[in-house]
Enzyme design. Structure first.
Site, short mmCIF file in Angstrom:
data_model
loop_
_atom_site.label_atom_id
_atom_site.label_comp_id
_atom_site.label_asym_id
_atom_site.label_seq_id
_atom_site.Cartn_x
_atom_site.Cartn_y
_atom_site.Cartn_z
N HIS A 1 0.69 -1.38 0.21
CA HIS A 1 -0.08 0.00 -0.04
C HIS A 1 0.98 1.13 0.15
CE1 HIS A 1 -2.67 -3.10 2.19
NE2 HIS A 1 -3.62 -2.46 1.33
N LYS B 1 -0.72 -6.44 -8.25
CA LYS B 1 -0.99 -7.59 -7.37
C LYS B 1 -2.36 -8.16 -7.70
CE LYS B 1 -1.30 -10.24 -3.59
NZ LYS B 1 -2.70 -10.03 -2.88
#
Ligand code: AMP
Length: 259
Positions: free
Chosen positions: A36, A148
């Site tokens: 993140h 991802k």
């Protein structure tokens, strides 16, 4: 750092700045890790004002999935976001996002066909429904999503185009641990033994990424390595994408095809 718990608070902070500042947006479900934070790093280089949302979206979880158990670490997340110089954190509750009740009302497009949808048919409609609402609330200039979740990135690009939204969607490379395991909030579910097995996923996908004829072998190899079930390994968009289960934890990953 402004913490906005609903759309009104968000508007109050963003409206006066909107004209002069380029807004970069990173939507998350919290339990933040370096994956993140890498998205935030990209937002920092491409925008003036970074907005991060933390919202565990009920409509993308199916019956019996881990919505309740999904890791929630709001205090630690806030510390990480402050340290990353994020300007605005949007932490809506379900009623702020879904005032009419939590249900999906956006249909994902063609990119959603197959792969994840074969196993989580509700998932991409839920993702599109929440991302559309978050985009309408934040109205960013750019939004960053991780590779991802590669199929998700494709689905969101398609949705932005279909909805005529003027938001630049930027894909960010996968951040991995020292053993190549893609970072994921769900890795927190894994025991020490399971972690060892999980770290085989990227290695086995990598074999298939170098030689697509090894895709069927790769499924067997995952089972031999200790995975309990393989949902899919498939090549699409020049990537080899896979999803497999370790006990009650479902892991996904993908690697650029080299063939
Ligand atoms: P999540 O909180 O799991 O919904 O993820 C929020 C965003 O972070 C999504 O765009 C993900 O693709 C991205 N993300 C999650 N893990 C990683 C990772 N290991 N590397 C890069 N991006 C990631």
């Amino acid at each position: 750092m402004h913490i906005c718990k609903n759309k009104d608070e968000l508007n109050a902070v963003l409206e006066p700045l909107r004209d002069q500042q380029r807004i970069g947006f990173v939507p998350t479900m919290g339990a933040l890790h370096d994956g993140h934070l890498s998205l935030i790093d990209i937002a920092r280089t491409k925008s003036d004002l970074m907005v991060v949302s933390i919202f565990v979206n009920p409509t993308q979880f199916g019956e019996g999935e881990d919505f309740e158990a999904y890791p929630r670490n709001l205090d630690t997340d806030m510390d990480a976001l402050k340290a990353a110089d994020v300007h605005v954190v949007y932490t809506p509750d379900v009623a702020d996002i879904y005032p009419e009740g939590a249900a999906s009302d956006v249909k994902a497009g063609d990119a959603a066909q197959g792969l994840e949808s074969d196993f989580r048919p509700h998932f991409f409609d839920g993702v599109c429904s929440v991302v559309k609402r978050l985009f309408e609330a934040v109205r960013p200039d750019i939004a960053i999503f991780g590779e991802k979740d590669y199929q998700q990135l494709m689905v969101i690009r398609e949705m932005v185009e279909a909805q005529n939204m003027t938001i630049e969607v930027i894909g960010a490379p996968i951040i991995r641990d020292a053993h190549g395991l893609a970072l994921s909030s769900r890795n927190a579910y894994l025991s020490e033994d399971e972690l060892g097995i999980a770290r085989m996923l990227n290695q086995i996908l990598s074999l298939a990424a170098h030689d697509a004829s090894k895709i069927d072998d790769a499924k067997e190899m995952l089972l031999t390595a200790g995975f309990d079930k393989v949902d899919y390994i498939e090549e699409r968009w020049g990537r080899v994408l896979g999803a497999a289960w370790l006990g009650t934890t479902r892991l996904i990953d993908n690697i650029e095809a080299q063939t």
